[in-house]
Scaffold this motif. Structure first.
Motif, mmCIF file in Angstrom:
data_model
loop_
_atom_site.group_PDB
_atom_site.id
_atom_site.type_symbol
_atom_site.label_atom_id
_atom_site.label_comp_id
_atom_site.label_asym_id
_atom_site.label_seq_id
_atom_site.Cartn_x
_atom_site.Cartn_y
_atom_site.Cartn_z
ATOM 1 N N HIS A 76 0.837 -1.237 -0.075
ATOM 2 C CA HIS A 76 0.052 0.136 -0.297
ATOM 3 C C HIS A 76 0.929 1.286 -0.211
ATOM 4 N N ASP A 77 2.018 0.908 0.776
ATOM 5 C CA ASP A 77 2.878 2.193 0.654
ATOM 6 C C ASP A 77 3.615 2.554 -0.493
ATOM 7 N N VAL A 78 3.672 1.907 -1.860
ATOM 8 C CA VAL A 78 4.262 2.182 -2.818
ATOM 9 C C VAL A 78 3.047 2.323 -4.148
ATOM 10 N N SER A 79 1.863 2.038 -3.927
ATOM 11 C CA SER A 79 0.794 1.623 -4.651
ATOM 12 C C SER A 79 0.345 3.029 -4.723
ATOM 13 N N ARG A 80 0.428 3.172 -3.043
ATOM 14 C CA ARG A 80 -0.839 4.465 -3.057
ATOM 15 C C ARG A 80 0.359 5.793 -4.056
ATOM 16 N N GLY A 81 1.572 5.632 -4.071
ATOM 17 C CA GLY A 81 2.297 7.451 -5.083
ATOM 18 C C GLY A 81 2.194 6.730 -6.602
ATOM 19 N N PHE A 82 1.280 5.963 -6.503
ATOM 20 C CA PHE A 82 0.695 5.720 -8.522
ATOM 21 C C PHE A 82 0.164 6.655 -8.497
ATOM 22 N N TRP A 83 0.822 7.337 -9.932
ATOM 23 C CA TRP A 83 0.406 8.565 -10.320
ATOM 24 C C TRP A 83 -1.208 8.691 -10.714
ATOM 25 N N LEU A 84 -2.024 8.247 -10.930
ATOM 26 C CA LEU A 84 -3.335 7.932 -10.864
ATOM 27 C C LEU A 84 -4.279 8.528 -9.505
ATOM 28 N N LEU A 85 -3.658 8.119 -8.291
ATOM 29 C CA LEU A 85 -3.931 8.457 -7.681
ATOM 30 C C LEU A 85 -3.220 9.337 -6.511
ATOM 31 N N LYS A 86 -1.982 9.549 -6.866
ATOM 32 C CA LYS A 86 -1.326 10.603 -6.524
ATOM 33 C C LYS A 86 -1.637 12.080 -6.545
ATOM 34 N N GLU A 87 -1.980 12.016 -7.874
ATOM 35 C CA GLU A 87 -2.250 13.102 -8.981
ATOM 36 C C GLU A 87 -4.077 13.357 -8.642
ATOM 37 N N TYR A 88 -4.038 12.819 -9.367
ATOM 38 C CA TYR A 88 -5.566 12.824 -9.449
ATOM 39 C C TYR A 88 -7.199 12.044 -8.682
ATOM 40 N N LEU A 89 -6.760 11.138 -7.738
ATOM 41 C CA LEU A 89 -7.812 10.767 -6.581
ATOM 42 C C LEU A 89 -7.599 10.984 -5.503
ATOM 43 N N PRO A 90 -5.953 11.319 -4.802
ATOM 44 C CA PRO A 90 -5.939 10.756 -3.320
ATOM 45 C C PRO A 90 -7.225 9.918 -2.598
ATOM 46 N N GLU A 91 -8.473 11.040 -3.092
ATOM 47 C CA GLU A 91 -9.602 10.310 -1.635
ATOM 48 C C GLU A 91 -9.695 9.009 -1.853
ATOM 49 N N ALA A 92 -9.352 8.138 -3.461
ATOM 50 C CA ALA A 92 -9.742 7.566 -3.027
ATOM 51 C C ALA A 92 -8.775 5.991 -2.455
ATOM 52 N N VAL A 93 -7.624 6.601 -2.342
ATOM 53 C CA VAL A 93 -6.599 5.722 -1.449
ATOM 54 C C VAL A 93 -7.264 5.756 0.089
ATOM 55 N N ALA A 94 -8.090 6.533 0.395
ATOM 56 C CA ALA A 94 -8.775 6.146 2.741
ATOM 57 C C ALA A 94 -9.500 5.090 1.926
ATOM 58 N N VAL A 95 -9.985 4.284 0.561
ATOM 59 C CA VAL A 95 -10.525 3.090 1.143
ATOM 60 C C VAL A 95 -9.750 1.769 1.913
ATOM 61 N N ASP A 96 -8.444 2.158 0.158
ATOM 62 C CA ASP A 96 -7.596 0.474 1.130
ATOM 63 C C ASP A 96 -6.561 1.212 2.340
ATOM 64 N N ASP A 97 -7.023 2.395 2.707
ATOM 65 C CA ASP A 97 -6.062 2.942 3.709
ATOM 66 C C ASP A 97 -6.738 2.203 5.408
ATOM 67 N N THR A 98 -7.881 1.869 5.253
ATOM 68 C CA THR A 98 -8.206 0.986 6.069
ATOM 69 C C THR A 98 -7.920 -0.947 6.385
ATOM 70 N N ARG A 99 -8.052 -1.163 4.527
ATOM 71 C CA ARG A 99 -7.873 -2.385 4.680
ATOM 72 C C ARG A 99 -6.771 -3.111 4.539
#
Length: 168
Positions: free
Chosen positions: A45-68
């Motif tokens: 998760h620490d690596v995938s959250r830096g994926f360009w889609l999440l980092k630049e466009y959809l950082p709010e979606a990271v919260a879904v995986d933050d909990t699981r």
């Protein structure tokens, strides 16, 4: 699982452990059923959250995986030890998981593609829409291609996917 102890030479769990409500019991079942090998395909998760889609466009979606999200080292411990291999994703990957379209960004604008990606499917559409609108605009004007020109010639990308192989 409705299988006898030691009933399979090998068992696999592919991009699923982060959805399990009882991780310890699930891994215990894999260990109970497998005679020789357990293979788990997961993500760091620490690596995938830096994926360009999440980092630049959809950082709010990271919260879904933050909990699981499940830490790779925790999985290795639960498996009783495992070899960890990085799985670089090819640019033409056809599976459809989150980073499968890393070099084909227009795919993320397709609701059917997003519906097959649990993080995006489980994030409310009104949360995703502003970032998707920015992505659409960046694709239309060429900004995404300029910003990510280094990706366009790459064959594979490490986005944090890991293969855990536990030999019993």
């Amino acid at each position: 699982m409705p299988l006898a102890d030691d009933s399979a030479d090998a068992v696999m769990a592919l991009l699923t452990v982060h959805h399990w409500s009882d991780l310890e019991t699930g891994i215990g079942e894999l260990r109970r059923i497998a005679r020789q090998r357990i293979v788990v395909f997961t993500f760091d998760h620490d690596v995938s959250r830096g994926f360009w889609l999440l980092k630049e466009y959809l950082p709010e979606a990271v919260a879904v995986d933050d909990t699981r999200a499940v830490a790779v080292d925790r999985l290795v411990t639960l498996l009783g030890g495992a070899r960890v291999e990085t799985v670089p994703i090819p640019h033409d990957c056809t599976d459809g998981f989150l980073a499968a379209f890393w070099r084909r960004p227009e795919a993320y604008l397709d609701p059917q593609v997003r519906a097959g990606i649990s993080m995006l499917a489980q994030t409310r559409d009104e949360v995703l829409q502003p970032g998707l609108a920015r992505l659409s605009e960046d694709l239309s004007c060429g900004r995404w291609h300029r910003r990510h020109a280094d990706l366009l010639d790459r064959e594979v990308l490490d986005v944090g996917y890991q293969l855990l192989v536990a030999d019993l």
